[in-house]
Design an enzyme around this catalytic site. Structure first.
Site, PDB file in Angstrom:
ATOM      1  N   CYS A 130     -18.124  38.432  89.137  1.00  0.00           N
ATOM      2  CA  CYS A 130     -19.293  37.734  89.971  1.00  0.00           C
ATOM      3  C   CYS A 130     -19.153  36.918  90.862  1.00  0.00           C
ATOM      4  O   CYS A 130     -19.899  35.809  89.274  1.00  0.00           O
ATOM      5  CB  CYS A 130     -20.855  38.528  88.875  1.00  0.00           C
ATOM      6  SG  CYS A 130     -21.850  38.183  89.918  1.00  0.00           S
ATOM      7  N   CYS A 133     -22.639  35.269  90.722  1.00  0.00           N
ATOM      8  CA  CYS A 133     -22.936  34.706  89.309  1.00  0.00           C
ATOM      9  C   CYS A 133     -22.467  33.066  88.324  1.00  0.00           C
ATOM     10  O   CYS A 133     -22.697  32.532  88.215  1.00  0.00           O
ATOM     11  CB  CYS A 133     -22.602  36.075  87.857  1.00  0.00           C
ATOM     12  SG  CYS A 133     -23.111  37.153  88.237  1.00  0.00           S
ATOM     13  N   ASP A 134     -20.657  33.395  88.924  1.00  0.00           N
ATOM     14  CA  ASP A 134     -20.110  32.215  87.727  1.00  0.00           C
ATOM     15  C   ASP A 134     -19.294  31.804  88.681  1.00  0.00           C
ATOM     16  O   ASP A 134     -18.922  30.197  88.466  1.00  0.00           O
ATOM     17  CB  ASP A 134     -19.119  33.253  87.184  1.00  0.00           C
ATOM     18  CG  ASP A 134     -19.315  33.493  86.296  1.00  0.00           C
ATOM     19  OD1 ASP A 134     -20.537  33.931  85.129  1.00  0.00           O
ATOM     20  OD2 ASP A 134     -19.405  34.831  86.355  1.00  0.00           O
TER      21      ASP A 134
END
Lengths: 301, 101
Positions: A130, A133-134
């Site tokens: 992701c 997300c990261d």
């Protein structure tokens, strides 16, 4: 015995719970992880009617509170099997079993893994599924994205704004994705596209340090990278129900827009169903359609 | 407050030199799964007095995140006697977190 058991507390399952409760049916929602499903990873939803901006977490929490306030029961256990006894069905979880008249399967999908030996242990140590997300962990660093679909292209473009260098590794010689995204990526100086190649090994010392890339002629090269974003598609979470429920070749439940499976009284909703458009709004729509079908089925028993 | 907020300044005292095992929850405000996990951690912290629960905000404590090779959140790291003794990445049900301890 419950009227309806819903497997999966994502947007499809929780919308089904809302509709079923409003039709005065008793409802149990079974969820393996937490309510919300994959939408909780989305920082900003911008395409849901009447919500110009809402975080996935806030959206999921609102739907959960709505379903719970209407009287849907939530139990956090993983459903592993369904036993069809006609008018009485049993859903088996890792801890218990529950009986009901109708079942709605809304288990969604998960990220496809590359299938490399040390992949699991490197998740969160450089390997991610992701980018939004990261991505922030790779500010000013080198990252690689593997995949050739729209998600891979968008991830690579997103990471160009953060990382110092972005490799995109694609197993074919051209992209089938959105032409605009492809040209936007090609215009980025920090992006380098490696065609006709696959990631064949993950190199690590406590965390990911590089990847081994093999081209279609068998040529192998090593690329030093801090991060690897895997965007090679998603796989449905239906394997546990395969002996009862008919799946298509890709593993999605073979049910049309009416959400009907091959078993009377068992319905499919959300991303785990064979369909063309997998969006929040179509997941919610499936929730309504499947709940209405289940309510009708129960009334005719 | 059962979950202690830690920074680089008190990480050694609160985590590495703790008598009890520690579960450090690396998280951020913008991370949806972290917000999901938070109440689970708080619930566990209230139940389990034999374990210390701490929270690390990775946006403010990026050095700690880097030092412990955290590149996805939520990430729970178990420390025993100042050493990493296990970790779990992503949203997990309470039963899985109990197994970590």
């Amino acid at each position: 015995m419950y009227d309806i058991i819903i497997i999966g507390a994502g947007p499809a399952g929780m919308t089904a719970a809302i509709y079923a409760r409003r039709a005065s049916k008793s409802v149990l929602v079974l969820e393996a992880l937490s309510y919300g499903g994959q939408i909780i990873n989305t920082p900003d939803i911008e395409n849901y009617p009447a919500a110009a901006h809402i975080s996935g977490f806030e959206f999921a929490t609102k739907v959960y509170e709505q379903a719970a306030a209407l009287g849907a029961e939530f139990v956090f256990e993983k459903a592993v099997d369904i036993i069809d006894g006609g008018s009485e069905k049993t859903v088996v979880t890792t801890d218990n079993s529950y009986t009901c008249k109708a079942v709605i399967i809304a288990t969604g999908s998960r990220n496809r893994r590359l299938g490399l030996p040390n992949e699991d242990e490197l998740i969160g140590r450089g390997v991610s599924y992701c980018a939004t997300c990261d991505g922030a962990f790779f500010r000013g660093k080198t990252v690689a994205v593997v995949g050739g679909g729209n998600t891979a292209l968008e991830d690579a473009l997103y990471l160009c704004d953060l990382a110092a260098k972005v490799y995109l590794i694609h197993r074919r010689d051209a992209f089938r994705g959105d032409e605009k995204t492809v040209s936007a990526l090609k215009a980025r100086e920090t992006a380098e596209i490696i065609y006709n190649s696959t990631v064949t090994a993950l190199l690590a010392d406590k965390r990911l340090t590089g990847i081994e890339v093999t081209d279609k002629d068998g040529g192998v090269r090593t690329i030093e990278t801090d991060g690897l974003f895997v965007a090679v598609g998603r796989v449905p979470e239906n394997a546990g129900f395969a002996k009862l429920i008919k799946l298509d070749e890709a593993g999605y439940i073979a049910a049309g827009e009416d959400c009907l499976t091959n078993v009377p009284g068992i319905y499919a909703a959300g991303d785990g169903r064979a369909k063309n458009v997998r969006q929040l709004v179509t997941a919610a729509a499936d929730g309504a359609v499947s709940a209405e079908a289940a309510v009708r089925y129960i009334s005719e028993l | 407050m059962n979950v202690i907020e830690v920074t680089k300044a008190n990480f050694e005292a609160e985590v590495l030199k703790s008598d009890k095992p520690v579960i450090a929850d690396f998280n951020a405000d913008w991370c949806g799964p972290c917000q999901m996990l938070k109440p689970v951690i708080e619930e566990l912290a209230a139940e389990r007095t034999d374990v210390k629960f701490v929270s690390v905000n990775v946006d403010e404590q990026n050095e700690l995140a880097y030092e412990y090779n955290v590149s996805s959140i939520p990430c729970l790291i178990v420390f025993r006697g100042g050493k990493e003794a296990g970790r779990s990445v992503g949203m997990k049900p309470k039963s899985e977190i109990v197994k970590l301890i």
